[in-house]
Design a protein around this motif. Structure first.
Motif, PDB file in Angstrom:
ATOM      1  N   LEU A 334     102.687  55.489 -73.721  1.00  0.00           N
ATOM      2  CA  LEU A 334     102.417  55.039 -72.361  1.00  0.00           C
ATOM      3  C   LEU A 334     101.474  53.845 -72.423  1.00  0.00           C
ATOM      4  O   LEU A 334     100.324  53.979 -72.853  1.00  0.00           O
ATOM      5  N   LEU A 335     101.973  52.678 -72.040  1.00  0.00           N
ATOM      6  CA  LEU A 335     101.149  51.471 -72.035  1.00  0.00           C
ATOM      7  C   LEU A 335     100.314  51.434 -70.760  1.00  0.00           C
ATOM      8  O   LEU A 335     100.831  51.619 -69.658  1.00  0.00           O
ATOM      9  N   VAL A 336      99.016  51.177 -70.917  1.00  0.00           N
ATOM     10  CA  VAL A 336      98.093  51.119 -69.788  1.00  0.00           C
ATOM     11  C   VAL A 336      97.647  49.680 -69.595  1.00  0.00           C
ATOM     12  O   VAL A 336      97.136  49.056 -70.529  1.00  0.00           O
ATOM     13  N   THR A 337      97.850  49.167 -68.388  1.00  0.00           N
ATOM     14  CA  THR A 337      97.453  47.801 -68.055  1.00  0.00           C
ATOM     15  C   THR A 337      96.401  47.852 -66.955  1.00  0.00           C
ATOM     16  O   THR A 337      96.590  48.526 -65.939  1.00  0.00           O
ATOM     17  N   PRO A 348     105.759  53.991 -69.044  1.00  0.00           N
ATOM     18  CA  PRO A 348     106.258  54.826 -70.151  1.00  0.00           C
ATOM     19  C   PRO A 348     107.231  54.048 -71.044  1.00  0.00           C
ATOM     20  O   PRO A 348     108.091  53.322 -70.552  1.00  0.00           O
ATOM     21  N   ILE A 349     107.076  54.213 -72.357  1.00  0.00           N
ATOM     22  CA  ILE A 349     108.011  53.683 -73.350  1.00  0.00           C
ATOM     23  C   ILE A 349     108.605  54.900 -74.064  1.00  0.00           C
ATOM     24  O   ILE A 349     108.033  55.394 -75.038  1.00  0.00           O
ATOM     25  N   PRO A 350     109.722  55.443 -73.583  1.00  0.00           N
ATOM     26  CA  PRO A 350     110.256  56.691 -74.151  1.00  0.00           C
ATOM     27  C   PRO A 350     110.634  56.544 -75.619  1.00  0.00           C
ATOM     28  O   PRO A 350     111.057  55.479 -76.065  1.00  0.00           O
ATOM     29  N   ALA A 351     110.454  57.627 -76.348  1.00  0.00           N
ATOM     30  CA  ALA A 351     110.854  57.673 -77.751  1.00  0.00           C
ATOM     31  C   ALA A 351     111.744  58.884 -78.020  1.00  0.00           C
ATOM     32  O   ALA A 351     112.750  58.777 -78.703  1.00  0.00           O
ATOM     33  N   MET A 352     111.355  60.038 -77.485  1.00  0.00           N
ATOM     34  CA  MET A 352     112.134  61.263 -77.648  1.00  0.00           C
ATOM     35  C   MET A 352     112.208  61.979 -76.309  1.00  0.00           C
ATOM     36  O   MET A 352     111.206  62.115 -75.608  1.00  0.00           O
ATOM     37  N   GLY A 353     113.394  62.440 -75.964  1.00  0.00           N
ATOM     38  CA  GLY A 353     113.571  63.171 -74.722  1.00  0.00           C
ATOM     39  C   GLY A 353     113.818  62.253 -73.544  1.00  0.00           C
ATOM     40  O   GLY A 353     113.587  61.047 -73.604  1.00  0.00           O
ATOM     41  N   SER A 354     114.284  62.845 -72.462  1.00  0.00           N
ATOM     42  CA  SER A 354     114.564  62.101 -71.235  1.00  0.00           C
ATOM     43  C   SER A 354     113.297  62.041 -70.397  1.00  0.00           C
ATOM     44  O   SER A 354     112.745  63.076 -70.005  1.00  0.00           O
ATOM     45  N   LEU A 355     112.838  60.806 -70.118  1.00  0.00           N
ATOM     46  CA  LEU A 355     111.587  60.616 -69.411  1.00  0.00           C
ATOM     47  C   LEU A 355     111.775  59.640 -68.259  1.00  0.00           C
ATOM     48  O   LEU A 355     112.658  58.790 -68.294  1.00  0.00           O
ATOM     49  N   PRO A 356     110.931  59.743 -67.233  1.00  0.00           N
ATOM     50  CA  PRO A 356     110.976  58.741 -66.155  1.00  0.00           C
ATOM     51  C   PRO A 356     110.502  57.387 -66.673  1.00  0.00           C
ATOM     52  O   PRO A 356     109.499  57.302 -67.390  1.00  0.00           O
TER      53      PRO A 356
END
Length: 753
Positions: A334-337, A348-356
């Motif tokens: 999760l990138l925080v700006t 969010p930058i998904p890597a595994m699983g289905s994410l919003p």
């Protein structure tokens, strides 16, 4: 009740202990209010139950202690339903109250029954006692089964651990109550101890949201028993050897016997510690699995992330490493700006699983982000759900966290600056994260901060490069367009001079003829009428050109001034086609109009709309070869706000338009083709005017709040792919709200002639 008489003061002692728990629970005010209220009720009823046991012989009501015990189960049911957030809790309480009331009535109204035991002794029991025992068993079983079902359905390990703990302490409580039904001193003492232990556990579960890991604690206890039991084998063998061979050795040399015994015992003590360590390693390896080399993991991880600059690849690498390490199959970076106006945005930058994938914004003083920054340690979803501190999270944050379905959030921060989070899902094994695992994950996160910063910079640089690339492409397109428009201006001068010179030449020529014949007095009435007719046609052509140029100039100044009236489109299209009927008849072009008669009246500027569709139909005629066809189709379409629009499609079987000219044809003075081949014929095949027809048509349509665009595959005079002009006009355009409904315009006076 001989057992209770033998232990006269045991209920009073138990009542005092329950009173102590009650006082302590009132001092600790951090519990959930509803859970604490039910616990207080259960404690008060438990104190009453103990007093009912103490004064049982003095109470005339039959089976009174068991009735009070049923009330205690009802209170425990209320605490359990609040602890589990059990939705049908009112239904359970109604059933439990009904069971208690039924037991009371049966105890009062039904007589005793005498049963004969196998040894011939009589056994007296009331129907009320039987019903009370059955009701107690049913209510206890219902609570235990509901708790176990919730435990099996929970996906988060720490949430499941909380429910497992509650199941065990409830089991202790009910087991303690059950064994007290046996009228024996030992059973009563053991039952009181078990029930008190269960009640203490229930109070602990409500008072503290941090509940120890039940399975880990059970594993450690089991490991302790196994290790100590097996580790004692060397000493046990030493003792056996001494006792087995001591008698035989005593017959010989006493000194030799003593030395041998001492050596055996010493050897047993020497073997104890190595054997204990070996047993410990084997037991813990079996119970907990293979351990990890934290140092090696950190070194390999640091080397891997240092070579990765892409954010998506970095996310996959981070979660992949944690997946192998922690046995999880869900996670994301999760990138925080930090926003300029304050607050944070998490992407969010998904890597595994289905994410919003949608980002979410947090305030600058957000509790979730600030806790991660200040504490600089992993935060469990369990904490967010049950720690009273996080009750201040707003609904949007809680909904987003619930949608993420992560078990663990690890901060990526240096000092007070946070650059991201590592979100990790629950373990596949459903085992809670242990403190050493959380410490290792935070260590890996600290190694990731610089890599995330570099990847973010690299991603921003790529975005900038991509943006510059698109700007360059757009700049090239604009340059090409400017070159075309510059050429168009030059072409316009050529075309305009031709368009203006032709009628002027005609006027001048016929004027000279008229003057010469007049001087010779050779003009007849017929000749004069013919010459004046030619002059009028030339001036009309000149007037049309100047009018078109004036209309086009209005598009740049203040837009067209429209006068809205109630208008029928079939009338507009019929009047638009009238000037072209003769040309279409001569060139054998077929015109079909479909669906126009069924359209409702619209509010529009009648004259401008006729002008617009005349230009569009004229354009279709000019670029459609002889024996071609033009098809006009109209229908009603609905917009996003249920607003009605009229869609008109003018489709021809002409030569088509190159896609690169789809937007340029609506620019003023633009025309396709060589201006040297210009023809003044307005209806001839590939004839061309000054390039103002389509721009004026677009201006009129857009002034009505509509849109116009063209669709065509390619320009090809052999294949004839055709063109399709799409027009969408609102039934009630902006600016027509004040128009009073009246008669529909049919043919205004300025169009008659």
């Amino acid at each position: 009740m001989n057992a209770y008489q033998a232990n006269l003061y045991l209920p009073l002692i138990a009542a005092g202990l329950y009173l102590g728990i009650l006082i302590f629970s009132q001092i600790q005010r951090q519990q959930e209010k509803q859970q604490a209220s039910w616990l207080v009720a259960a404690l008060i009823i438990s104190i009453g139950w103990e007093f009912s046991l103490f004064f049982n012989n003095s109470i005339p009501f039959p089976n009174f202690p068991n009735i009070v015990l049923l009330l205690s189960i009802c209170a425990l049911g209320g605490a359990t339903s609040a602890f589990l957030d059990w939705q049908p809790k009112r239904r359970y309480l109604i059933l439990a109250g009904t069971a208690v009331l039924t037991a009371v009535l049966i105890n009062i109204l039904t007589p005793n029954h005498v049963f004969m035991l196998p040894d011939g002794q009589p056994f007296t029991i009331t129907n009320g006692t039987i019903i009370t025992f059955l009701a107690w068993g049913a209510l206890a079983s219902a609570l235990l089964s509901a708790t176990w079902r919730e435990y099996r359905q929970t996906g988060f390990p720490w949430h499941a651990n909380r429910l497992l703990f509650w199941f065990f302490v409830l089991s202790f409580t009910f087991l303690g109550e059950f064994i007290q039904f046996f009228d024996q001193t030992g059973f009563i003492i053991a039952g009181q101890l078990l029930r008190f232990t269960g009640i203490v556990g229930l109070a602990y579960g409500i008072a503290s949201f941090r509940i120890f890991d039940v399975r880990a604690r059970a594993q450690r206890m089991l490991a302790f028993i196994i290790i100590n039991t097996l580790s004692a084998l060397p000493l046990i063998l030493s003792v056996i050897i001494v006792f087995q061979f001591g008698t035989a050795l005593n017959r010989g040399n006493d000194i030799f016997t003593s030395i041998l015994i001492a050596l055996v015992i010493t050897l047993g003590f020497f073997l104890y510690q190595p054997f204990r360590r070996l047993i410990g390693r084997l037991v813990y390896r079996y119970l907990r699995g293979e351990g990890v080399n934290a140092g090696q993991v950190v070194r390999n991880y640091s080397q891997a992330i240092s070579r990765t600059l892409d954010v998506q690849q970095l996310s996959v690498l981070i979660i992949g490493t944690l997946s192998e390490l922690l046995e999880t199959n869900r996670g994301a970076l999760l990138l925080v700006t930090q926003l300029e106006e304050g607050g944070y945005e998490i992407e969010p930058i998904p890597a595994m699983g289905s994410l919003p994938r949608h980002p979410i914004r947090f305030a600058h003083n957000d509790l979730f982000i600030n806790t991660l920054v200040t504490q600089h340690q992993p935060l469990l979803q369990y904490e967010l759900d049950f720690n009273p501190t996080f009750k201040a999270l707003n609904d949007d944050e809680q909904s987003w966290l619930k949608e993420m379905t992560m078990e663990l959030y690890v901060p990526l921060s240096s000092g007070e600056d946070i650059v991201g989070l590592i979100a990790v899902g629950p373990k596949v094994t459903a085992v809670p994260y242990q403190p050493n695992e959380l410490e290792l994950v935070q260590t890996l996160a600290d190694q990731t901060v610089v890599a995330v910063q570099n990847a973010s910079l690299f991603s921003e640089l790529n975005d900038q490069n991509e943006h510059i690339r698109y700007l360059n492409i757009d700049l090239v397109d604009q340059n090409e367009k400017l070159e075309i428009m510059d050429r168009v201006k030059s072409d316009f001068i050529t075309i305009a001079s031709h368009e203006l010179r032709t009628p002027l030449t005609q006027v001048k020529g016929y004027a000279d003829i008229l003057s010469a014949m007049n001087e010779e007095n050779a003009l007849t009435r017929e000749q004069t009428r013919e010459i004046i007719g030619h002059i009028n046609r030339a001036t009309l052509q000149l007037e049309q050109l100047i009018t078109a140029m004036l209309d086009a100039s209005q598009l740049d100044v203040d837009g067209m001034q429209l006068t809205f009236v109630k208008t029928k489109l079939d009338t507009v299209l019929r009047l638009s086609a009238e000037p072209l009927i003769q040309a279409m008849r001569e060139r054998r072009i077929q015109l079909d109009i479909e669906g126009v008669a069924d359209l409702p009246p619209i509010y529009a500027d009648f004259k401008r709309l006729v002008q617009s569709f005349t230009n569009l139909l004229g354009n279709a005629v000019k670029y459609t070869p002889d024996s071609g066809s033009i098809h006009v189709k109209a229908s009603i379409v609905l917009g996003q706000d249920k607003e009605e629009f009229v869609e008109i499609i003018i489709q021809d079987t002409g030569i088509g338009i190159d896609p690169k000219f789809h937007s340029l044809i609506f620019e003023k003075f633009f025309r396709i083709g060589d201006p040297q081949l210009h023809s003044t014929g307005t209806t001839k095949f590939k004839g061309a005017g000054p390039g103002l027809g389509l721009p004026i048509a677009k201006g009129v349509i857009e002034a009505h709040g509509g849109r116009i665009w063209v669709e065509s595959e390619v320009e090809d005079e052999e294949r004839l792919p055709g063109s399709s002009f799409n027009i969408v006009i609102p039934v009630r355009p902006p600016g027509s709200e004040d128009v009073v409904d009246g008669e529909t315009a049919v043919r205004p006076a300025y169009l008659i002639g």
